[in-house]
Every structure is written in C-alpha cells, then in structure tokens.
Write a protein that holds these residues in place. Structure first.
Motif, short mmCIF file in Angstrom:
data_model
loop_
_atom_site.label_atom_id
_atom_site.label_comp_id
_atom_site.label_asym_id
_atom_site.label_seq_id
_atom_site.Cartn_x
_atom_site.Cartn_y
_atom_site.Cartn_z
N TYR A 268 -10.22 -7.01 -1.92
CA TYR A 268 -8.68 -7.57 -2.08
C TYR A 268 -8.16 -7.53 -3.54
O TYR A 268 -7.06 -7.10 -3.60
CB TYR A 268 -9.27 -9.19 -1.81
N GLY A 269 -8.99 -7.65 -4.76
CA GLY A 269 -8.63 -7.49 -6.01
C GLY A 269 -8.00 -6.30 -6.44
O GLY A 269 -6.88 -6.09 -6.97
N ILE A 270 -8.45 -5.16 -6.02
CA ILE A 270 -8.29 -3.69 -6.05
C ILE A 270 -6.88 -3.60 -5.30
O ILE A 270 -6.07 -2.90 -6.17
CB ILE A 270 -9.19 -2.67 -5.71
N GLY A 271 -6.81 -4.08 -4.20
CA GLY A 271 -5.61 -3.86 -3.47
C GLY A 271 -4.32 -4.51 -3.90
O GLY A 271 -3.41 -4.15 -4.21
N VAL A 272 -4.53 -5.63 -4.49
CA VAL A 272 -3.54 -6.59 -5.10
C VAL A 272 -3.17 -5.76 -6.63
O VAL A 272 -1.95 -5.51 -6.78
CB VAL A 272 -3.94 -8.08 -5.45
N LEU A 273 -4.09 -5.36 -7.29
CA LEU A 273 -3.90 -4.58 -8.63
C LEU A 273 -3.24 -3.36 -8.24
O LEU A 273 -2.25 -2.99 -8.95
CB LEU A 273 -5.11 -4.13 -9.33
N ALA A 274 -3.39 -2.51 -7.09
CA ALA A 274 -2.66 -1.46 -7.02
C ALA A 274 -1.48 -1.59 -6.77
O ALA A 274 -0.46 -0.75 -7.27
CB ALA A 274 -3.71 -0.40 -5.74
N VAL A 275 -1.14 -2.49 -5.97
CA VAL A 275 0.35 -2.89 -5.36
C VAL A 275 1.02 -3.26 -6.64
O VAL A 275 2.43 -2.84 -6.73
CB VAL A 275 0.35 -3.62 -4.00
N GLN A 276 0.40 -4.00 -7.53
CA GLN A 276 1.13 -4.60 -8.70
C GLN A 276 1.65 -3.43 -9.68
O GLN A 276 2.93 -3.55 -10.18
CB GLN A 276 0.12 -5.59 -9.56
N ILE A 277 0.73 -2.64 -9.88
CA ILE A 277 1.05 -1.62 -10.82
C ILE A 277 2.04 -0.50 -10.16
O ILE A 277 3.07 -0.21 -11.02
CB ILE A 277 -0.46 -0.74 -11.17
N VAL A 278 1.69 -0.27 -9.02
CA VAL A 278 2.81 0.70 -8.39
C VAL A 278 4.10 0.05 -8.46
O VAL A 278 5.17 0.76 -8.58
CB VAL A 278 2.27 1.10 -7.03
N SER A 279 4.10 -1.09 -7.79
CA SER A 279 5.65 -1.70 -7.94
C SER A 279 6.30 -1.91 -8.92
O SER A 279 7.43 -1.66 -9.19
CB SER A 279 5.32 -3.19 -6.89
N ALA A 280 5.68 -2.33 -9.87
CA ALA A 280 6.08 -2.48 -11.52
C ALA A 280 6.63 -1.30 -11.85
O ALA A 280 7.62 -1.27 -12.47
CB ALA A 280 5.08 -3.20 -12.16
N THR A 281 5.74 -0.17 -11.82
CA THR A 281 6.06 0.94 -12.34
C THR A 281 7.55 1.49 -11.49
O THR A 281 8.46 2.01 -12.19
CB THR A 281 4.98 2.10 -12.19
N GLY A 282 7.61 1.40 -10.30
CA GLY A 282 8.70 1.72 -9.60
C GLY A 282 10.02 1.02 -9.88
O GLY A 282 11.02 1.49 -10.00
N LEU A 283 9.73 -0.39 -10.23
CA LEU A 283 10.91 -1.31 -10.36
C LEU A 283 11.38 -1.13 -11.73
O LEU A 283 12.56 -1.07 -11.82
CB LEU A 283 10.49 -2.63 -10.13
N ILE A 284 10.43 -0.70 -12.57
CA ILE A 284 10.99 -0.27 -14.07
C ILE A 284 11.81 0.76 -14.03
O ILE A 284 12.80 1.00 -14.63
CB ILE A 284 9.90 -0.17 -15.12
N HIS A 285 11.40 1.90 -13.47
CA HIS A 285 12.15 2.94 -13.45
C HIS A 285 13.56 2.89 -12.33
O HIS A 285 14.72 3.62 -12.71
CB HIS A 285 11.42 4.12 -12.42
N LEU A 286 13.53 2.00 -11.57
CA LEU A 286 14.71 1.50 -10.67
C LEU A 286 15.73 0.85 -11.53
O LEU A 286 16.86 0.95 -11.65
CB LEU A 286 14.40 1.03 -9.49
N PHE A 287 15.43 -0.32 -12.39
CA PHE A 287 16.03 -1.32 -12.84
C PHE A 287 16.20 -0.98 -14.23
O PHE A 287 17.35 -1.25 -14.85
CB PHE A 287 15.82 -2.64 -12.64
N LEU A 288 15.23 -0.53 -14.97
CA LEU A 288 15.35 -0.52 -16.60
C LEU A 288 15.29 0.90 -17.10
O LEU A 288 15.95 1.19 -18.00
CB LEU A 288 14.12 -1.15 -17.04
#
Length: 329
Positions: free
Chosen positions: A309-329
């Motif tokens: 569960y922890g690894i799954g949440v971490l993975a999505v957090q990292i991937v989504s943050a990285t993608g959103l940074i490239h999208l928005f910032l």
C-alpha cells in the motif's frame, strides 16, 4: 495532585523522555530527524521493555492532545500570502496533486481491503501534512486508535524514505531548476521537517521554494477535513440511516483563526518561531507516545500488505507530481 493527573503523568513522562533522546540522536543522525527517530525509538522501547498498563492513559493523552495543540499552533507559522509567492499556477499544481493523492490512496486502499477510515487517514496524511493531518481528520471520521497509530507510523516511514530519495533523483525527475525541485519536494513530502531536511541537501534556495509549496498544502488542511467529514456524514446516513453533523475539531478551527490573524496582522517573528518550536516538540512527544502504544506484532502481521500500500501511494505521488510539474510549471 488529583487522580486524573496522577494517571497520565507516567505515560507523558516516558513519552517526553523518548522525545528528548530522539532529539539528541537527531543531532547525530540529522538525515532522519527527531520525529522519525521518536516514533521508531518509541516502538522499540514500548514493545521490548515498557508494557506497563499504567503508562496507557498518559501515552494516549500525549498522542491525542499534544498533536491537537501542535496542529493549532501551525496556524501561527503560515499565511495566505503564500499563494501570491508561488503564484496561482503553483497553487493549482498543489491542489491537483493533493486531489490525485487523496483519490488514489482511498481507491487503492479500498482495493486492498483496508478499512475505510484507514484509507482516508492515509490519503490525508500523504496529501496534506503527515501526522498533523491524520490527527485533524481522525475525529471527524471517527477513526479508531489502532488505525491512527498504524497510519501515522506508515506515513512517517514513507516520508523518511522520500526525504532521503529526492536529493539523489530530483535533477533526473524535474531538471536543474531549483523552483521545480522545490515544487517536487514541497508538493509531496509529508512533514515540514522532512521537506526542509530533504531540500537542504540540495541548496538553501530549494529550501525556500519547497517550504512555500509545503505551506500551501498546510493551508488546505481545513478544506480537506471538511471534505472527509462530509463524506463520513453521507456514509453514516447510508449505513446507519442516521444523520450526523460535521463537527470541525476545535484545534482545526484554532489553526484557521491563527492563520487568518497571521495573514492580516504582522506578528512578531519571535511569536511565529516560538509557535513552530513548541508545535514541533509537541508533535515529537506525540509521535513517541504513538510508538510506545503501537503493537509491533500486529503492525508486522499486516507488513506485506501495508508495504505494498505504501509503495503504491508513493509511486503515484512521485509520478503525478513529476508529470504535473512538467505540465503546469
């Protein structure tokens, strides 16, 4: 000395002693920080040596009340002016990132058959501000002590891993831009201490940006509490056919009031620094108490599923943050 005070002092005293030792060890191992060491040390001490029932009332009191006051004092350390400093694009990035984290943590946790309350605590703890968010959300969703302790432990361990992981890979994920590195660290790490510790391994400028993005997440504490409270009310109506009013905890209201005052009036920096110091100490004592109360055998019995569960949440957090940074910032 009245009977109630006599009942809670031993547990509070042991929690304080563990917290002091943790802070001293943090001077030797600054990469871990006092909060993480406190909960780990509490788990070791509580499961190997201190099983005395007379400590229970005090550790429970420290776990709940100290965290509550810690949450309230956070309001004196943040202001709404943070939105101006990171810009509306930065604010949108934080809001979307938090929404993704919450939705994924709840959905994924339910697929793994975790209790509804545990998935909501996990979601809020990761999306907002770790232990403080969990403490704020727990009463409005009527979460039990076991779920609170287990989730706080898992979230802190995950945050420690991320704290050490980001300085090594931040450039790979978001490039050399210090504001983007700050957005990554401040937009995902759970506690303020972890954000500062991780960012400081890169540069002082990254610390500044990461702290701003983190403060923006803390400002979202009240809306997140209200959302989870409303969801719990709706779920209670469907299952129990009884309507419950959403009651915002006093310390969450205190957080909001302090935040508004701090945003409208220039408060002496000494007050803000003192509030931050006291809030940090209360959190560390509370985390020590949680460690002392945690049943390690029961925690490890769910080890594989919790880790997944922890690894799954971490993975999505990292991937989504990285993608959103490239999208928005």
């Amino acid at each position: 000395m009245n009977e109630k005070l006599r009942g809670i002092l031993p547990g509070i005293g042991v929690s304080l002693a563990v917290a002091i030792v943790a802070q001293l060890l943090a001077q030797v191992i600054p990469s871990l920080g006092g909060a993480t060491i406190a909960i780990l040390l509490g788990i070791v001490v509580g499961n190997l040596w201190l099983h005395q029932p007379q400590l229970g009332k005090g550790t429970k009191y420290a776990e709940s009340k100290f965290l509550e006051v810690s949450v309230m004092l956070l309001g004196l350390t943040v202001t709404f002016q943070t939105i101006e400093k990171i810009g509306w694009v930065g604010a949108i990035y934080i809001i979307v990132q938090m929404a993704v984290t919450i939705l994924w943590a709840v959905w994924f946790g339910r697929r793994l058959k975790f209790k509804r309350e545990a998935t909501q605590l996990m979601a809020g703890g990761n999306a907002v501000c770790g232990s403080s968010a969990i403490a704020a959300i727990a009463p409005v969703i009527e979460a039990d002590d076991e779920s609170v302790g287990t989730t706080i432990t898992l979230v802190n361990l995950m945050g420690t891993f991320l704290m050490l992981f980001y300085p090594l890979v931040a450039t790979t994920l978001v490039g050399n831009s210090q504001i983007l590195q700050g957005a990554l660290i401040g937009g995902t790490l759970q506690s303020v201490g972890q954000v500062i510790a991780s960012a400081s391994m890169i540069s002082p400028t990254v610390v500044t940006y990461a702290t701003l993005f983190k403060i923006m997440r803390i400002l979202m504490l009240v809306p997140v509490v209200l959302i989870f409270g409303a969801d719990h009310e709706k779920h209670s109506e469907q299952t129990n056919h009884s309507k419950k009013r959403v009651r915002v905890p006093w310390y969450v209201l205190g957080f909001l009031i302090f935040c508004v005052i701090n945003s409208l009036i220039h408060i002496n920096p000494v007050v803000g620094n003192s509030a931050h110091w006291l809030s940090s100490w209360l959190e560390i004592i509370a985390l020590a108490a949680i460690g002392l109360r945690l049943n390690l055998r029961a925690f490890l019995a769910e080890g594989k599923q919790l880790m997944f569960y922890g690894i799954g949440v971490l993975a999505v957090q990292i991937v989504s943050a990285t993608g959103l940074i490239h999208l928005f910032l």
